[in-house]
Design a protein around this motif. Structure first.
Motif, PDB file in Angstrom:
ATOM      1  N   ARG A 114     -93.788 -68.297  66.279  1.00 54.94           N
ATOM      2  CA  ARG A 114     -93.710 -67.806  64.903  1.00 54.94           C
ATOM      3  C   ARG A 114     -94.950 -66.806  64.447  1.00 54.94           C
ATOM      4  NH1 ARG A 114     -89.938 -69.771  61.571  1.00 54.94           N
ATOM      5  NH2 ARG A 114     -88.729 -71.681  62.488  1.00 54.94           N
ATOM      6  N   ILE A 115     -95.369 -66.445  65.279  1.00 58.80           N
ATOM      7  CA  ILE A 115     -96.587 -65.507  65.199  1.00 58.80           C
ATOM      8  C   ILE A 115     -96.649 -64.340  65.993  1.00 58.80           C
ATOM      9  CG2 ILE A 115     -99.101 -65.366  64.975  1.00 58.80           C
ATOM     10  CD1 ILE A 115     -99.516 -68.520  65.143  1.00 58.80           C
ATOM     11  N   ARG A 116     -96.700 -63.267  65.497  1.00 54.09           N
ATOM     12  CA  ARG A 116     -96.785 -61.868  66.156  1.00 54.09           C
ATOM     13  C   ARG A 116     -98.126 -61.296  65.573  1.00 54.09           C
ATOM     14  NH1 ARG A 116     -93.173 -56.810  64.128  1.00 54.09           N
ATOM     15  NH2 ARG A 116     -94.092 -55.227  65.352  1.00 54.09           N
ATOM     16  N   VAL A 117     -98.668 -60.816  66.837  1.00 55.81           N
ATOM     17  CA  VAL A 117    -100.251 -60.288  66.793  1.00 55.81           C
ATOM     18  C   VAL A 117     -99.950 -58.750  67.104  1.00 55.81           C
ATOM     19  CG1 VAL A 117    -102.573 -60.375  67.369  1.00 55.81           C
ATOM     20  CG2 VAL A 117    -101.179 -62.507  66.983  1.00 55.81           C
ATOM     21  N   VAL A 118    -100.475 -57.751  66.091  1.00 56.58           N
ATOM     22  CA  VAL A 118    -100.455 -56.522  66.739  1.00 56.58           C
ATOM     23  C   VAL A 118    -101.751 -55.908  66.633  1.00 56.58           C
ATOM     24  CG1 VAL A 118     -99.338 -54.271  65.990  1.00 56.58           C
ATOM     25  CG2 VAL A 118     -98.074 -56.326  65.522  1.00 56.58           C
ATOM     26  N   SER A 119    -102.157 -55.232  67.618  1.00 59.68           N
ATOM     27  CA  SER A 119    -103.507 -54.821  67.506  1.00 59.68           C
ATOM     28  C   SER A 119    -103.485 -53.183  67.884  1.00 59.68           C
ATOM     29  CB  SER A 119    -104.360 -55.556  68.717  1.00 59.68           C
ATOM     30  OG  SER A 119    -105.653 -54.712  68.396  1.00 59.68           O
ATOM     31  N   ARG A 138     -95.920 -36.641  81.039  1.00 58.34           N
ATOM     32  CA  ARG A 138     -94.793 -37.005  81.474  1.00 58.34           C
ATOM     33  C   ARG A 138     -94.791 -38.716  81.563  1.00 58.34           C
ATOM     34  NH1 ARG A 138     -91.091 -34.391  79.907  1.00 58.34           N
ATOM     35  NH2 ARG A 138     -89.795 -34.860  81.603  1.00 58.34           N
ATOM     36  N   VAL A 139     -96.057 -39.216  80.812  1.00 57.65           N
ATOM     37  CA  VAL A 139     -96.069 -40.793  80.846  1.00 57.65           C
ATOM     38  C   VAL A 139     -96.619 -40.979  79.308  1.00 57.65           C
ATOM     39  CG1 VAL A 139     -97.393 -42.706  81.713  1.00 57.65           C
ATOM     40  CG2 VAL A 139     -96.912 -40.885  83.206  1.00 57.65           C
ATOM     41  N   SER A 140     -96.047 -42.184  78.618  1.00 55.69           N
ATOM     42  CA  SER A 140     -96.316 -42.283  77.377  1.00 55.69           C
ATOM     43  C   SER A 140     -96.469 -43.811  77.349  1.00 55.69           C
ATOM     44  CB  SER A 140     -94.978 -42.085  76.466  1.00 55.69           C
ATOM     45  OG  SER A 140     -94.994 -42.816  75.256  1.00 55.69           O
ATOM     46  N   ILE A 141     -97.627 -43.966  76.660  1.00 58.82           N
ATOM     47  CA  ILE A 141     -98.138 -45.609  76.344  1.00 58.82           C
ATOM     48  C   ILE A 141     -98.164 -45.851  74.878  1.00 58.82           C
ATOM     49  CG2 ILE A 141    -100.202 -47.079  76.356  1.00 58.82           C
ATOM     50  CD1 ILE A 141    -100.818 -46.239  79.167  1.00 58.82           C
ATOM     51  N   ALA A 142     -97.432 -46.704  74.527  1.00 56.50           N
ATOM     52  CA  ALA A 142     -97.671 -47.226  72.938  1.00 56.50           C
ATOM     53  C   ALA A 142     -99.007 -47.502  72.569  1.00 56.50           C
ATOM     54  CB  ALA A 142     -96.571 -48.385  72.425  1.00 56.50           C
ATOM     55  N   ALA A 143     -99.485 -46.902  71.638  1.00 53.89           N
ATOM     56  CA  ALA A 143    -100.802 -47.116  71.158  1.00 53.89           C
ATOM     57  C   ALA A 143    -101.161 -48.290  70.292  1.00 53.89           C
ATOM     58  CB  ALA A 143    -101.501 -45.988  70.345  1.00 53.89           C
ATOM     59  N   ALA A 144    -100.404 -49.348  70.544  1.00 53.62           N
ATOM     60  CA  ALA A 144    -100.758 -50.475  69.988  1.00 53.62           C
ATOM     61  C   ALA A 144    -100.123 -51.743  70.685  1.00 53.62           C
ATOM     62  CB  ALA A 144     -99.992 -50.507  68.588  1.00 53.62           C
ATOM     63  N   ALA A 145    -101.005 -52.728  71.086  1.00 61.63           N
ATOM     64  CA  ALA A 145    -100.397 -53.954  71.846  1.00 61.63           C
ATOM     65  C   ALA A 145     -99.768 -55.012  70.778  1.00 61.63           C
ATOM     66  CB  ALA A 145    -101.295 -54.818  72.360  1.00 61.63           C
ATOM     67  N   ASP A 146     -98.696 -55.510  70.998  1.00 66.87           N
ATOM     68  CA  ASP A 146     -97.799 -56.186  70.257  1.00 66.87           C
ATOM     69  C   ASP A 146     -97.131 -57.405  70.732  1.00 66.87           C
ATOM     70  OD1 ASP A 146     -95.583 -57.073  68.146  1.00 66.87           O
ATOM     71  OD2 ASP A 146     -95.356 -55.146  67.674  1.00 66.87           O
ATOM     72  N   THR A 147     -97.593 -58.556  70.453  1.00 68.29           N
ATOM     73  CA  THR A 147     -96.904 -59.742  71.137  1.00 68.29           C
ATOM     74  C   THR A 147     -95.566 -59.864  71.083  1.00 68.29           C
ATOM     75  OG1 THR A 147     -97.400 -61.203  68.918  1.00 68.29           O
ATOM     76  CG2 THR A 147     -99.035 -60.958  71.043  1.00 68.29           C
ATOM     77  N   GLU A 148     -94.750 -59.263  70.145  1.00 68.46           N
ATOM     78  CA  GLU A 148     -93.357 -59.202  70.092  1.00 68.46           C
ATOM     79  C   GLU A 148     -92.810 -58.359  71.060  1.00 68.46           C
ATOM     80  OE1 GLU A 148     -92.178 -60.650  66.993  1.00 68.46           O
ATOM     81  OE2 GLU A 148     -90.489 -59.720  66.318  1.00 68.46           O
ATOM     82  N   PRO A 159    -104.437 -60.003  72.105  1.00 63.79           N
ATOM     83  CA  PRO A 159    -103.585 -60.270  71.178  1.00 63.79           C
ATOM     84  C   PRO A 159    -103.031 -61.644  71.535  1.00 63.79           C
ATOM     85  CG  PRO A 159    -103.219 -58.029  71.781  1.00 63.79           C
ATOM     86  CD  PRO A 159    -104.418 -58.572  72.627  1.00 63.79           C
ATOM     87  N   PHE A 160    -102.579 -61.872  72.740  1.00 63.39           N
ATOM     88  CA  PHE A 160    -101.863 -63.182  73.222  1.00 63.39           C
ATOM     89  C   PHE A 160    -102.830 -64.333  73.128  1.00 63.39           C
ATOM     90  CE2 PHE A 160     -99.663 -59.809  75.045  1.00 63.39           C
ATOM     91  CZ  PHE A 160     -98.268 -60.281  74.928  1.00 63.39           C
ATOM     92  N   ARG A 161    -104.218 -64.425  73.416  1.00 62.87           N
ATOM     93  CA  ARG A 161    -105.115 -65.367  73.055  1.00 62.87           C
ATOM     94  C   ARG A 161    -105.157 -65.750  71.658  1.00 62.87           C
ATOM     95  NH1 ARG A 161    -111.239 -65.957  74.908  1.00 62.87           N
ATOM     96  NH2 ARG A 161    -110.522 -65.679  77.114  1.00 62.87           N
ATOM     97  N   LEU A 162    -105.197 -64.570  70.859  1.00 61.23           N
ATOM     98  CA  LEU A 162    -105.436 -64.895  69.352  1.00 61.23           C
ATOM     99  C   LEU A 162    -104.240 -65.733  68.932  1.00 61.23           C
ATOM    100  CD1 LEU A 162    -107.694 -63.424  67.893  1.00 61.23           C
ATOM    101  CD2 LEU A 162    -105.681 -62.320  66.741  1.00 61.23           C
ATOM    102  N   ASP A 202    -100.644 -59.753  78.640  1.00 58.83           N
ATOM    103  CA  ASP A 202    -101.799 -59.645  79.386  1.00 58.83           C
ATOM    104  C   ASP A 202    -102.936 -60.483  78.808  1.00 58.83           C
ATOM    105  OD1 ASP A 202    -103.552 -58.003  81.014  1.00 58.83           O
ATOM    106  OD2 ASP A 202    -104.197 -56.686  79.326  1.00 58.83           O
ATOM    107  N   GLU A 203    -103.751 -60.941  79.573  1.00 60.66           N
ATOM    108  CA  GLU A 203    -104.615 -61.961  79.482  1.00 60.66           C
ATOM    109  C   GLU A 203    -105.642 -61.443  78.293  1.00 60.66           C
ATOM    110  OE1 GLU A 203    -105.412 -64.379  82.498  1.00 60.66           O
ATOM    111  OE2 GLU A 203    -106.101 -65.980  80.882  1.00 60.66           O
ATOM    112  N   ALA A 204    -106.211 -60.461  78.521  1.00 60.73           N
ATOM    113  CA  ALA A 204    -107.256 -59.903  77.534  1.00 60.73           C
ATOM    114  C   ALA A 204    -107.967 -58.850  78.000  1.00 60.73           C
ATOM    115  CB  ALA A 204    -108.258 -61.120  77.310  1.00 60.73           C
ATOM    116  N   GLN A 205    -108.371 -58.118  77.087  1.00 59.33           N
ATOM    117  CA  GLN A 205    -109.391 -56.803  77.473  1.00 59.33           C
ATOM    118  C   GLN A 205    -110.724 -57.265  77.782  1.00 59.33           C
ATOM    119  OE1 GLN A 205    -109.720 -54.079  78.939  1.00 59.33           O
ATOM    120  NE2 GLN A 205    -108.962 -52.738  77.610  1.00 59.33           N
ATOM    121  N   MET A 206    -111.225 -57.870  78.797  1.00 57.85           N
ATOM    122  CA  MET A 206    -112.474 -58.311  79.027  1.00 57.85           C
ATOM    123  C   MET A 206    -112.772 -58.658  80.522  1.00 57.85           C
ATOM    124  SD  MET A 206    -111.165 -62.536  78.676  1.00 57.85           S
ATOM    125  CE  MET A 206    -110.087 -63.237  79.563  1.00 57.85           C
ATOM    126  N   SER A 207    -113.875 -58.869  80.933  1.00 61.86           N
ATOM    127  CA  SER A 207    -114.239 -59.375  82.210  1.00 61.86           C
ATOM    128  C   SER A 207    -113.899 -58.289  82.990  1.00 61.86           C
ATOM    129  CB  SER A 207    -113.568 -60.708  82.597  1.00 61.86           C
ATOM    130  OG  SER A 207    -114.284 -61.332  83.405  1.00 61.86           O
TER     131      SER A 207
END
Ligand SMILES: Cc1cc2nc3c(=O)[nH]c(=O)nc-3n(C[C@H](O)[C@H](O)[C@H](O)COP(=O)(O)OP(=O)(O)OC[C@H]3O[C@@H](n4cnc5c(N)ncnc54)[C@H](O)[C@@H]3O)c2cc1C
Lengths: 791, 288
Positions: free
Chosen positions: A253-258, A517-527, A236-239, A532-537
């Motif tokens: 001015r751009i918000r990316v949600v994945s 007892r741990v919760s992860i929001a299931a969408a990455a959101d630049t807002e 999302p961030f590189r995008l 995080d750099e990317a899901q890669m490498s």
């Protein structure tokens, strides 16, 4: 931390690290509840469709959109005229989001439409008339560097580049857009000393990622002149960065949600339809959705580039490689895209890290051609170079009468010493290879299957590693929720490998609490998500894992400090674990995490008195780089310029048994062992899944895959004609994870997402072993095998 | 989609269907299982089509033995063939193998024998097997009916010798014969795939074990099923042994194969010989 201490830490009993915890996304995915970019629907949404170039190279003379515009249901039609005069790219800004005056490959966007239905949009696109003046085109990298070759980017030298990692074009060569060199020792001298010299040319095909979910996005232009972009991306961030370049709009001015991403393998690291949908949305003031068709995925997105590799090795009689000289030609396609051309030259070279010849001269040339741009595919090229290097090892071994395992062991980079780049080696290469060898031999012994005519058995190995790129950074935020649950904010997307589960396990470990007892929001959101750099490498477990560990430790300290008052205890003596803050010297002094919160008088909610929120954020960053001239961490005067070239390496050893039908050329992979050094296994089920997935992809690439072109036109851009491996063609894959701790990995872990692909380099060795002929190109089509046998 | 569908019609009788095809000639397309139609649609090969005429309910789904032969209704699916023990008999085994070799189960559930023939695609299996088995086809239109040898129904790739207002109603196979067996083999890249090349074969021996008849068909060697007469010419009246097989292998194929994206003529020639040898051996084994 010294090695002994590290091993002790690894050996201690973990709370949940190393346990085969079920994936947190398993149920929603199996039941179909998980939401992907492909699924999204918004009120008043329009459907966008892209018109692509119909020629590989030419000038756009005229575009007539009038018929499309007058079609009922069409809301907007855009062409190159409607877009900002800004080129984008990752390191080299060479591309317009819609061609303005010139097209350079057939997939390139020349216009786009937004309409009430996908059918109307498609019809409208077909009504757009484009008149071209065709230019001579070039499709082979070595043709493209000839003096009279057509030049794709005459203005190349004027293009903008990234400030942090600009491409290197140190000499004039037609269509060259990036170059990398590695010089270690003096190959001329070493060749003179060599007893044998083995020189060959290898070729690899163009490969498509074939992720299940095609690129899908919904882009919304908002009343406050901002854009919200929902898209299927690995980053999302590189995008957001690339979108800001392409649209000429500031990043804020751009918000990316994945949401959930249906696979990527490196093909969702750059923008495709997103900027087009943004412009269509701005024009229509309605959300615009664009989903690529499979054919578009094949021709408009990125591919693993076809390559040609010239390798010359010199070795001594006892099998020590003295000189290795490589020229690597990358068929770079028409643009550097988000991540393509530029990084192939740079990162593929990391395949050289496995062995330590006395001297190396490596040159990579990234060259523009009139084909689709290049992108990473489960790595940026080491598996390509390893095909050549691992073939060379076998050919050398044969010439010298050495065992293929033995010759590899004699040449590996040894732990504690420097590799050819100058990095200190912490990888144990011999372990992965020998583990693979032992497991395969055991398997073969157990079965008493023997091939009969026309089948011939062959055994083949491959040894290498998958680097993980650097410099790289991850941030993470964790927060204590009023119900005692630890809420995790990360900017990483879940593209299918189970990283959310692994991240949740790391937090659960730090707090010693169950997964629920741990919760992860299931969408990455630049807002809202930290960077995080990317899901890669293969980087997420290490980079984001480290950031999470740091954030958790910060939060535990904060909680201890806050609880100190309530418990009347020094925070240094407080421990946060199992859902409590508890005193280490008096276990009766403890408080449940939920009970740290007070409830308001009129019972409206809870708060932390005088504190606000118990929240902590941390970042993990690793620096790396090379001296351009030497391609190493040392410059030519021997000064150390960097500590590392990459973040880490994940060693992989493969042992395979194939049967080849010498009458038809067909290849059956009978048994396969893939050993990946995971450093420390966070979740054995996830690691096994990644190794098996990578291995299956490796077999597929070795045996079947090749996107074919004729004069710039794709011949097989669909799943009927582009052959991907089928389940019935897969052998039992034995996946083994060894654990050589990575000193700077969380709990010692390394990334394992890409390493399995090395399988594509063991199969050719096994086939050569079976037929007694040296294969030099992949895929290993039956016809190619028969041709070799007929020689 | 490069065509615009006005209607999808599912007539109840053959007459009704034939009338629709006649009235909408050129704009109507028959749809049976739809598995090839789907592919044509994806590849923009249905230009001008406005109506689909679905022939599922015309009563053409049957397999019955009559005195002139075995009749298979046009909408009989591949799985119905695979699950009918009639087709595992040596005389029809080639058809069984061709149908069974079609992937996947889901495709076999809907793909029909009529649709397979009427597609006129060189690498489909069932048409090649049918030609090897000397099958005939019955075609009906408002103008009447005709019976053709199946091999005469192909003019070229995607170009059947069938008029747009005709319906293929059934396939007729010769009655079961003694001392006869048939076999079908295809060479594919992956486990489930279209044929690179294929061989359909039917052998009849006389009482003494000498060749009375051999019919050999090569698939995907020409744009239409290729009947390899060389085999019969060489083997006629002879006893088939290794030497004879070798001799035949030297002589076939008697035509230069067409190149495909995944295999050149050179490769096809090489592997056809091997495929033929293996198919012939399997066939002979079934007779003895
Ligand atoms: C995934 C997949 C895998 C496949 N694998 C194989 C394989 O391995 N081997 C193989 O041989 N085939 C394979 N096929 C193709 C299969 O053989 C054909 O799809 C099938 O036989 C066509 O039958 P259908 O009923 O679906 O035809 P449809 O698609 O309904 O029709 C095909 C054509 O015939 C016409 N038509 C249909 N019925 C009649 C009739 N009675 N009279 C006149 N015209 C008619 C239609 O108008 C159309 O032009 C595969 C298909 C798919 C989708």
């Amino acid at each position: 931390m010294n090695k002994q201490a590290l091993i002790e830490e690894i050996e201690k009993q973990y709370y949940i690290i190393g346990k085969p915890v079920e994936r947190i996304d398993a149920k929603p995915k199996v039941t179909g509840e998980a939401i992907y970019g492909y699924d999204l629907v918004f009120p008043k949404m329009l459907y966008g469709k892209i018109k692509h170039s119909s020629i590989p190279h030419g000038i756009i003379k005229r575009i007539d959109t009038s018929k499309a515009e007058s079609l009922p249901g069409v809301r907007a039609v855009i062409t190159g005229k409607d877009i900002p005069d800004h080129r984008y790219g990752l390191v080299l800004f060479d591309r317009y989001l819609i061609a303005k005056d010139r097209v350079r490959f057939i997939g390139e966007a020349v216009a786009a439409v937004a309409a009430d239905t996908p059918e109307i949009a498609e019809k409208a696109v077909n009504l757009i008339e484009v008149e071209y003046e065709e230019l001579p085109a070039v499709f082979d990298p070595e043709e493209a560097i000839k003096q009279d070759a057509p030049i794709l980017h005459p203005d190349l030298r004027k293009y903008g580049t990234s400030k942090v990692s600009a491409p290197w074009i140190p000499f004039d060569m037609p269509n060259l857009n990036n170059y990398r060199r590695v010089v270690f020792g003096n190959v001329e001298e070493s060749f003179k000393k060599s007893d044998v010299i083995v020189e060959n040319i290898y070729e690899t095909s163009m490969v498509q990622h074939a992720h299940l979910e095609p690129q899908s996005c919904v882009c919304i232009y908002n009343y406050d002149d901002t854009f919200t972009v929902y898209t299927s991306t690995q980053t999302p961030f590189r995008l957001r960065f690339e979108l800001s370049l392409a649209l000429n709009v500031p990043e804020n001015r751009i918000r990316v949600v994945s949401p959930y991403v249906g696979g990527g393998f490196g093909n969702k690291l750059t923008i495709y339809a997103e900027p087009i949908a943004c412009i269509l949305s701005k024009k229509t003031r309605r959300p615009v959705k664009i989903v690529l068709t499979r054919e578009e995925v094949f021709t408009f997105t990125t591919v693993r580039p076809p390559t040609r590799i010239y390798v010359k090795d010199g070795a001594s009689r006892d099998g020590k490689i003295l000189a290795r000289q490589v020229r690597f030609y990358i068929n770079g396609g028409a643009y550097s895209g988000g991540s393509g051309i530029a990084v192939y030259t740079y990162l593929a070279a990391q395949a050289l890290a496995t062995y330590k010849p006395e001297s190396v001269k490596f040159e990579a040339f990234s060259i523009y051609t009139n084909l689709p741009p290049q992108g990473p595919l489960r790595g940026v090229g080491p598996a390509i170079l390893d095909f050549a290097f691992e073939r060379q090892m076998d050919i050398l071994a044969k010439k010298l009468g050495l065992d293929p395992i033995e010759i590899r062991l004699r040449n590996i980079s040894k732990q504690g010493e420097e590799n050819i780049y100058g990095e200190i080696v912490d990888e144990d290469y011999s372990k992965v290879l020998l583990t693979a060898y032992d497991a395969l031999m055991k398997k073969i012994k157990e079965s008493n299957e023997e091939p009969t005519h026309p089948w011939k058995r062959g055994i083949g190995y491959a040894l290498s590693s998958k680097y993980s790129l650097a410099p790289t950074a991850s941030s993470a935020t964790v927060k204590l929720r009023e119900d005692g649950v630890i809420e995790v904010f990360i900017g990483s997307t879940e593209i299918g490998m189970g990283n959310y589960t692994a991240m949740q396990q790391i937090v659960a470990e730090e707090f010693q609490i169950p997964m629920e007892r741990v919760s992860i929001a299931a969408a990455a959101d630049t807002e809202f998500s930290p960077f995080d750099e990317a899901q890669m490498s293969s980087r997420t477990t290490v980079s984001l894992g480290n950031a999470l560990v740091l954030a958790c430790r910060k939060l535990k300290r904060k909680i201890a400090e806050y609880a100190a008052n309530k418990l009347n205890e020094d925070p240094d003596h407080l421990e946060v674990k199992e859902g409590f803050v508890v005193s280490k010297r008096n276990p009766d002094k403890k408080i449940r995490l939920e009970d740290l919160f007070a409830r308001g008088k009129i019972r409206t909610g809870t708060f932390l008195e005088g504190e606000g929120e118990l929240i902590a954020s941390a970042n993990w960053f690793i620096q790396a780089g090379i001296d351009k001239e030497t391609g190493r961490i040392y410059d030519k005067y021997g000064n150390k310029v960097f500590e590392r070239v990459v973040n880490f390496y994940t060693p992989t050893g493969v042992a395979s048994e194939v049967w080849v039908n010498v009458e038809t050329g067909h290849i059956k992979v009978k048994r396969l062992v893939t050993v990946v050094d995971a450093g420390k296994v966070i979740n054995p089920k996830l690691v096994e899944g990644q190794i098996i997935g990578g291995s299956a992809m490796g077999i597929s690439i070795a045996l079947f895959e090749g996107l074919q072109w004729q004069n710039g036109y794709a011949l097989n851009p669909n799943f009927a004609d582009y052959k991907l491996i089928q389940h019935a063609d897969l052998p039992e894959i034995i996946a083994i994870a060894t654990e050589t701790p990575l000193p700077h990995g969380p709990f010692g872990a390394r990334g394992v997402g890409e390493a399995g692909l090395l399988v594509s380099d063991a199969i050719p060795n096994a086939v050569s072993n079976a037929i007694g002929k040296e294969v030099k190109k992949i895929p290993l089509m039956p016809e190619y095998i028969l041709k070799l046998l007929a020689e | 989609m490069h065509y615009e569908l006005k209607d999808y019609i599912k007539p109840k009788t053959l007459e009704e269907a034939l009338k629709l095809l006649h009235d909408y000639k050129g704009a109507a397309k028959i749809i049976a299982g739809g598995t090839v139609i789907h592919e044509l649609s994806e590849r923009n090969l249905l230009e001008g089509v406005e109506y689909f005429v679905d022939i599922e309910n015309l009563g053409l789904n049957y397999v019955r033995i009559e005195k002139d032969g075995l009749h298979i209704g046009a909408t009989t699916t591949f799985n119905q063939i695979v699950n009918n023990s009639l087709f595992t008999k040596p005389s029809y085994y080639a058809l069984y193998l061709a149908a069974k070799g079609v992937s996947s189960y889901q495709v076999r559930n809907v793909a029909t024998i009529g649709g397979s023939v009427c597609s006129s695609i060189s690498f489909l299996d069932v048409p090649n097997a049918l030609v090897a088995l000397n099958a005939k086809a019955k075609l009906v239109s408002l103008n009447g009916e005709r019976i053709e040898n199946v091999e005469n129904l192909f003019l070229g790739m995607l170009n059947p010798n069938i008029s747009e207002d005709e319906i293929l109603t059934e396939i007729i196979l010769p009655l079961e014969e003694t001392k006869t067996a048939s076999y079908y083999m295809k060479l594919t890249e992956r486990a489930f795939d279209y044929a690179i090349v294929s061989v359909g074969i039917k052998v009849k021996l006389n009482e003494n074990g000498y060749v009375e008849n051999i019919r050999t068909v090569f698939g995907n060697v020409q744009p239409t099923p290729y009947i390899e007469n060389k085999v019969y010419e060489i083997a006629k009246g002879k006893y088939i042994n290794e030497d004879l097989i070798k001799k035949i292998m030297e002589e076939i194929p008697s035509v230069e194969p067409i190149d495909s994206i995944n295999a050149s003529a050179w490769y096809k020639k090489k592997v056809l010989k091997v495929l033929f040898r293996d198919a012939l051996k399997e066939t002979l084994e079934m007779i003895s």
